[in-house]
Design an enzyme around this catalytic site. Structure first.
Site, PDB file in Angstrom:
ATOM      1  N   ASP A   1    -130.485  -0.064 -31.200  1.00 46.35           N
ATOM      2  CA  ASP A   1    -129.453   0.438 -31.775  1.00 46.35           C
ATOM      3  C   ASP A   1    -129.879   1.783 -32.008  1.00 46.35           C
ATOM      4  O   ASP A   1    -131.117   1.960 -32.148  1.00 46.35           O
ATOM      5  CB  ASP A   1    -128.915  -0.429 -32.910  1.00 46.35           C
TER       6      ASP A   1
HETATM    7  C1  BGC Z   1    -123.824   1.319 -33.870  1.00 49.17           C
HETATM    8  C2  BGC Z   1    -123.715   0.530 -32.438  1.00 49.17           C
HETATM    9  C3  BGC Z   1    -123.122   1.492 -31.401  1.00 49.17           C
HETATM   10  C4  BGC Z   1    -124.272   2.643 -31.463  1.00 49.17           C
HETATM   11  C5  BGC Z   1    -123.790   3.847 -30.256  1.00 49.17           C
HETATM   12  C6  BGC Z   1    -124.824   2.411 -33.743  1.00 49.17           C
HETATM   13  O1  BGC Z   1    -124.608   3.241 -34.792  1.00 49.17           O
HETATM   14  O2  BGC Z   1    -124.458   0.595 -34.612  1.00 49.17           O
HETATM   15  O3  BGC Z   1    -122.853  -0.336 -32.361  1.00 49.17           O
HETATM   16  O4  BGC Z   1    -123.099   0.933 -30.252  1.00 49.17           O
HETATM   17  O5  BGC Z   1    -124.174   3.435 -32.525  1.00 49.17           O
HETATM   18  O6  BGC Z   1    -122.376   4.495 -30.785  1.00 49.17           O
END
Ligand code: BGC
Length: 759
Positions: free
Chosen positions: A309
């Site tokens: 993530d």
């Molecule tokens: C979130 C994810 C997301 C990623 C990309 C992160 O802050 O936790 O769920 O896929 O950002 O946008």
């Protein structure tokens, strides 16, 4: 012969530079060959580049971030990313939604550059199309998962996911960071609405349907996208309720409630998985070889792509304090088992990983494992054949049928929590006062990931999208609607109590639209789950007028409303119902739709009491006074599965196919369900199983099957479910799923029956 095919495919790819019109279905064997050949030609730097994912902002011209369709890529920054750092993946959008054309142009510019690298490897682009295509103008936004779970209609959920896949592919993006398989057990957590609620079985079924819809057509086809199950594992129950903070979940619970949905998704072939940003039992998941390699790869057999993530590799050093340096953080995460790092704002991951390999701290063979997976996904998605947006895919954008689907899904999600004396539906010729902060705004209906990350910019919403006020006006006419809801959730006129009291004098009913403004992820943090004070004051004032009050909740998580429940005549949970949510709410309020949603969570009554329906008996014990015990520990405002209808249903004549179930046999259970009302209805029938005694304290009950049926007024139907041994299983202290002989109880509605299981 194989070699020949391989040569032909390679030549074709190079020759066309990604412009094949017809999707090419490659066999797993062909892909393996292509990947092995490509790997043999790649440098360490190229391999590390493939494992590096950056965010779009890194390659944009200065000042272009907020400009939407005027957005421009900096040639220089793009070249640096693609040629110097050999970046293999890009994600995300800018602060505003882009048009399909703009997305197409963006993808083209990026791929033009990528295809000029020595091995012509296209970039894989990923975004969060969480409830529809988040970052594209004119896309269709559906209810969030929490509402979709309330529909108890997997087929419908699949259709919404298929529409999302098609609209996303139309933009040129082929990788979706969805679905969320986290359990919604902690209602204060700001990502609650992204979950399918508190139940593992429901989450599994909804998640599987979504993954299937994304991928079943074959990733090379213009109607499919790669799915990402997330966030592995234990993300959703932080001890303090705040996003990305530590969870303490005993392994036995993690395995019992959080793992099955991921296991099922792995078995269903989900292409990728994203990791939990936080820590579980003190160990950051991004640094856990036990969870990422031993559990995910070795035990579950996951063969797809493991993406981190946002910024979560460096955070092993900066936040979790388990890595003494950024370099050590990279070593730790790669050693734990990640394939791609969502770095995403710089090239530090690349620099450290190249260094780690060159100095022998990480082997090149380790890189090969990850790069092979990344390249294979690019092949499967047809990116080597046509890296650009596909004209065929573009035809699937913005179809009218998606709007109907969004309306259907919103209608089926809406959950009628209370309807005293059948006050709803309201007569269309009555005078209605509509008040409250969610009555004339789009953001509260759409929630997070809606044309922007936070979803809170009213100006981003399509002009033809209705607010509740617009929908009410259309349903009952301007002259019957008195309005005290104003554009903008925070507009102070929405909280003007005096104005409300004055306007209420002329009204027969007050519909109070309450809830939450849109928020996403950490910025949605709350210290207090009570509904905001200014809304409670508004509600108290409305109730004090003596006019019947109907409350409509547009909220991503269940805010506590205990003090206004008894006096309100009706309460409707709309969740965050999406683009057609206002219409759906109006349809339910005025009887154009008979509600059939069922709560996917236990709606809490108190701030200190978040018990889930599948608790164990011991959870229910309360010692009210010394020496006096009672079993009233589960006292939500409304239980999991609650949801009223304008129809009434009766359950009778439960039957099982055998009294004793043996070994791997199946057991059929059925009950007769009758719609005793004068209204046609849809109705979700649920089957719960209770293990009476077990060596690990059994859950009071567990959902094991559900079916949504149509029942015309007066009609009866026998609803059947089939159970197997697996439905009786549980996780033992050795973390093995086992089944014990003994007595079990089955419940369908009010009907119950027991049977015995023999090994
Ligand atoms: C979130 C994810 C997301 C990623 C990309 C992160 O802050 O936790 O769920 O896929 O950002 O946008």
């Amino acid at each position: 012969m194989l070699k020949k095919t391989f040569l032909l495919l390679t030549t074709l790819s190079l020759f066309t530079q990604g412009a094949l019109a017809t999707p090419v279905k490659r066999s797993a064997q062909d892909i393996d060959k292509e990947v092995t050949h490509l790997l043999s030609k790649m440098t360490i730097e190229e391999k590390v580049g493939q494992m590096t994912q950056i965010t779009l902002a890194v390659i944009l011209d200065k000042g272009s971030r907020e400009t939407g369709d005027g957005l421009t890529i900096s040639k220089e920054k793009l070249k640096k990313a693609i040629h110097t750092y050999k970046v293999g993946s890009i994600l995300n959008s800018t602060a505003t939604a882009l048009s399909v054309k703009q997305w197409n142009r963006l993808i083209k510019e990026i791929q033009d550059e990528a295809l000029q690298t020595p091995n012509n490897i296209p970039v894989i682009y990923g975004v969060d199309a969480i409830h529809g295509v988040t970052y594209t103008k004119g896309s269709t936004l559906f209810p969030h998962n929490i509402g979709l779970a309330a529909t108890r209609n997997v087929e419908l959920v699949k259709l919404t996911a298929k529409a999302t896949a098609k609209e996303l592919r139309a933009t040129g993006v082929r990788w979706n960071f969805d679905p969320v398989l986290d359990l919604g057990v902690n209602p204060i957590w700001s990502r609650f609405s992204e979950t399918y609620g508190e139940d593992t079985y429901l989450t599994t079924q909804m998640g599987l349907g979504t993954i299937q819809a994304y991928e079943e057509d074959g990733l090379e086809n213009t109607t499919a996208v790669a799915s990402t199950m997330k966030h592995f594992i234990g993300y959703s129950d932080p001890a303090n309720g705040k996003d990305r903070t530590p969870a303490y979940i005993p392994d036995i619970v993690l395995w019992e409630k959080y793992l099955p949905q991921f296991k099922a998704a792995v078995d269903a072939g989900s292409s990728s998985i994203m990791i939990n940003s936080a820590s579980v039992n003190g160990i950051p998941v991004h640094g856990s070889k036990r969870l990422l390699t031993h559990l995910l790869r070795d035990e579950l057999g996951f063969k797809g792509l493991v993406v981190t993530d946002w910024e979560d590799v460096i955070r092993l050093h900066t936040r979790h304090m388990v890595a003494e340096s950024p370099r050590e953080a990279v070593r730790m995460a790669v050693d734990a088992g990640i394939d791609m790092s969502m770095v995403p704002k710089d090239f530090s991951f690349y620099e450290h990983l190249v260094d780690l390999v060159k100095s022998g701290d990480i082997t090149e063979q380790r890189l090969d494992k990850s790069v092979a997976i990344i390249l294979a996904l690019k092949y499967k998605l047809g990116l080597f054949d046509n890296a650009y947006h596909e004209p065929e895919a573009a035809k699937n954008f913005g179809k009218a049928e998606y709007k109907n689907l969004a309306l259907k899904a919103a209608r089926e999600s809406i959950t009628l929590l209370k309807n005293a004396n059948d006050i709803l539906p309201l007569p269309k010729n009555a005078k209605i006062l509509l008040a409250g902060p969610t009555g004339h705004s789009h953001a509260p209906l759409n929630g997070s990931w809606s044309y922007s990350w936070q979803g809170d910019v009213e100006a981003n919403y399509p002009e033809d999208e209705k607010t509740i006020l617009d929908a009410f006006q259309k349903a009952i006419g301007k002259k019957n609607l008195i309005t005290h809801s104003y554009a903008g959730f925070n507009n102070e006129k929405n909280y003007d109590v005096k104005g409300l009291i004055k306007k209420a004098k002329k009204a027969d009913y007050i519909v109070l639209a309450l809830g939450e403004n849109a928020y996403a992820e950490s910025p949605g943090a709350l210290d207090d789950l009570n509904l905001a004070k200014n809304q409670m004051q508004l509600a108290q004032a409305a109730l004090a007028t003596g006019k019947p009050v109907i409350i409509v909740l547009a909220e991503g998580r269940p805010r506590i409303i205990k003090d206004i429940v008894a006096a309100s005549k009706a309460i409707i949970q709309a969740y965050t119902p999406g683009s057609q949510g206002a219409q759906a709410i109006s349809d339910v309020v005025f009887g154009d739709y008979n509600p059939d949603g069922k709560l996917p969570y236990s709606y809490p009554q108190y701030t200190g009491d978040f018990a889930t329906y599948d608790r164990v008996y011991l959870n229910d014990i309360q010692q009210l006074t010394p020496g006096e015990m009672s079993y009233n520990g589960y006292k939500p405002q409304w239980p999991f599965g609650h949801g009223l209808s304008y129809s009434k249903f009766e359950y009778s004549k439960i039957k099982i196919s055998k009294k004793v179930l043996t070994g791997n046999d199946e057991l059929t259970v059925s009950a007769l369900v009758t719609n005793t009302s004068q209204f046609d209805a849809k109705h979700a029938v649920e089957l719960y199983v209770s293990d009476i005694f077990a060596s690990v304290s059994p859950a009071v009950k567990r959902l094991k099957a559900f079916k949504k049926i149509k029942l015309a007024a007066g009609q009866s139907k026998r609803v059947r479910f089939t159970l197997t041994k697996a439905d009786l299983s549980f996780v033992n202290p050795e973390l093995k799923r086992i089944v014990e002989a003994g007595e079990f109880k089955l419940a369908i509605g009010s009907e119950q029956i027991n049977f015995t299981y023999q090994l």
